[in-house]
Design an enzyme around this catalytic site. Structure first.
Site, short mmCIF file in Angstrom:
data_model
loop_
_atom_site.label_atom_id
_atom_site.label_comp_id
_atom_site.label_asym_id
_atom_site.label_seq_id
_atom_site.Cartn_x
_atom_site.Cartn_y
_atom_site.Cartn_z
N TRP A 83 43.85 37.13 41.18
CA TRP A 83 44.78 37.33 42.17
C TRP A 83 45.75 36.24 42.14
O TRP A 83 47.06 36.44 42.77
CB TRP A 83 44.19 36.97 43.64
CG TRP A 83 42.84 37.85 43.76
CD1 TRP A 83 41.45 37.99 43.65
CD2 TRP A 83 43.11 39.55 43.90
NE1 TRP A 83 40.85 39.31 43.78
CE2 TRP A 83 41.81 40.12 43.99
CE3 TRP A 83 44.38 40.48 43.75
CZ2 TRP A 83 41.76 41.26 44.20
CZ3 TRP A 83 44.25 41.74 44.16
CH2 TRP A 83 42.74 42.48 44.14
N ASP A 127 46.49 31.38 49.41
CA ASP A 127 45.69 32.74 49.39
C ASP A 127 44.30 32.48 49.83
O ASP A 127 43.62 31.84 48.92
CB ASP A 127 45.95 33.61 48.14
CG ASP A 127 45.07 34.75 48.50
OD1 ASP A 127 44.48 34.94 49.55
OD2 ASP A 127 45.13 35.84 47.45
N LYS A 178 37.33 40.42 53.84
CA LYS A 178 36.31 39.67 53.33
C LYS A 178 35.52 38.99 54.51
O LYS A 178 34.40 39.05 54.43
CB LYS A 178 37.06 38.99 52.09
CG LYS A 178 37.19 39.73 51.04
CD LYS A 178 38.38 39.45 50.10
CE LYS A 178 38.41 40.49 49.07
NZ LYS A 178 39.67 40.50 48.19
C1 LIG Z 1 40.75 40.81 47.60
C2 LIG Z 1 41.91 39.59 47.47
C3 LIG Z 1 43.18 40.01 47.41
C4 LIG Z 1 43.63 41.34 47.66
O1 LIG Z 1 43.55 41.77 49.11
P1 LIG Z 1 44.23 43.00 49.43
O2 LIG Z 1 44.18 42.92 50.88
O3 LIG Z 1 43.59 44.02 48.94
O4 LIG Z 1 45.62 43.23 49.07
C5 LIG Z 1 44.30 38.78 47.24
N1 LIG Z 1 43.80 37.84 46.99
C6 LIG Z 1 42.27 37.24 46.78
C7 LIG Z 1 42.04 35.86 46.80
C8 LIG Z 1 41.41 38.40 47.26
O5 LIG Z 1 40.19 38.01 47.10
#
Ligand SMILES: *Cc1c(COP(=O)(O)O)cnc(C)c1O
Length: 353
Positions: free
Chosen positions: A102, A169, A193
């Protein structure tokens, strides 16, 4: 009986949240309408949005600290681009710490808008660790980190000290434990998540850090415009925001906020890592110091045990334990809604192998 859901996302939600959401699908707030059928400008939904925003700021400890809570679309992946649009001036340089898939995806997008300095990367070590003591040069427009690496299973325990905005993030560990969120100017997390249902992304942004990139930002990418329109510049994801509100309410009222949930989350992670450290049939994937409390990755010591282990898991009602398709092995995601009992079931299966 409900499965023990170790899925990495979209993932487990508390049963009370599912039940309440199911009711709202049929008849929301006694309106004799489904939540799917009402306008995003209806006062019943505005109340949901405001509640979700307030809960997010409260849980993050950022209420009345100059931050704004947005619920946007396009997932965390859109934030990879939105962050540089708003924080990286033309000619400026952004610093990124590369700790996995990511982070790499975030770097790729930022490079489309300007200069990126990858300050450190654990790629050479198959992303099994978090780089430490990273030197932060002067003059960066911002530094971006990924707090928890969902695919590899590492997590920052402490963030670098920087003299520019720090952007994070937190998609896979938002609200999982007590964190000083005020060290960041931008915090974002796809809801699917640890926050709610897929379709919305929580963004907490420090307002006085905005408006400095000097760019002509496309409307949908512009935090200032989204703030001015209160997440309603276009039609938001009404149902996902409702589920997020319910889930944040559960976290605040039933679990005792971040202090309460971190006790449960630390207990779950300890239980599973202790088993991984003592059971010779399993090999944990990442460095001990950098282990994630949310995504626990491991392999079998002997691949010939796979069929039997998978069968035992399936018989015990264990769901979605496979590692990400890019790394293989196993990954147990222990998000907030996963009860300690589910981890105990997994540990019992590991002992029985
Ligand atoms: C799942 C994830 C993403 C991607 O998220 P989307 O909402 O599918 O774009 C980005 N960063 C991390 C750390 C993730 O776990």
């Amino acid at each position: 009986m409900k499965k023990h859901n170790f899925g990495a996302g979209p993932s487990i939600l508390p049963q009370v949240v599912i039940d309440q959401a199911a009711l709202a699908l049929k008849n929301f707030n006694n309106m004799d309408l489904s939540i799917l059928e009402i306008s995003h400008r209806n006062k019943n939904f505005i109340a949901v949005l405001e509640k979700a925003q307030n809960l997010a700021l409260e849980l993050a400890g950022l209420k009345d600290k100059g931050y704004y809570a947005l619920f946007l679309q396009g997932g965390a992946s859109t934030q990879f681009l939105m962050a540089p649009y708003n924080f990286l001036p033309i000619g400026g340089t952004a610093g990124y710490i590369d700790t996995g898939t990511w982070s790499s995806a975030a770097i790729k997008e930022a490079k489309k808008l300007g200069n990126v300095n990858v300050l450190a990367s654990s790629k050479e070590n198959a992303y099994k660790n978090i780089p430490k003591n990273v030197a932060i040069p002067e003059g960066l427009s911002y530094v971006h980190v990924t707090s928890n690496n969902t695919i590899y299973g590492t997590q920052f325990k402490e963030f670098p000290k920087v003299n520019c905005p720090l952007l994070v993030d937190t998609s896979s560990d938002m609200f999982s434990h007590v964190v000083d969120y005020s060290q960041f100017d931008l915090i974002y997390a796809g809801a699917q998540k640890n926050i709610g249902a897929s379709g919305t992304t929580l963004v907490l942004v420090k307002q006085d850090a905005l408006g400095k990139s000097g760019r002509d930002i496309p409307s949908m990418m512009d935090y200032q415009l989204q703030i001015a329109k209160d997440s309603l510049y276009n039609t938001p994801s009404v149902f996902s925001i409702y589920v997020s509100m319910l889930n944040l309410e559960w976290l605040q009222n039933d679990m005792g906020g971040l202090k309460g949930i971190e006790k449960v989350n630390f207990a779950k992670a300890d239980l599973l890592y202790n088993e991984l450290d003592t059971n010779k049939n399993f090999v944990p994937y990442v460095d001990k110091a950098d282990r994630s409390i949310m995504n626990v990755t491991f392999n079998l010591a002997d691949e010939s045990l796979k069929e039997r282990f998978d069968k035992l898991c399936s018989e015990a009602g264990i769901w979605a334990l496979s590692g990400h398709r890019s790394v293989g092995g196993y990954r147990a995601s222990l998000y907030n809604a996963l009860p300690l009992e589910s981890v105990q079931v997994l540990v019992d299966v590991m002992k029985a192998l």
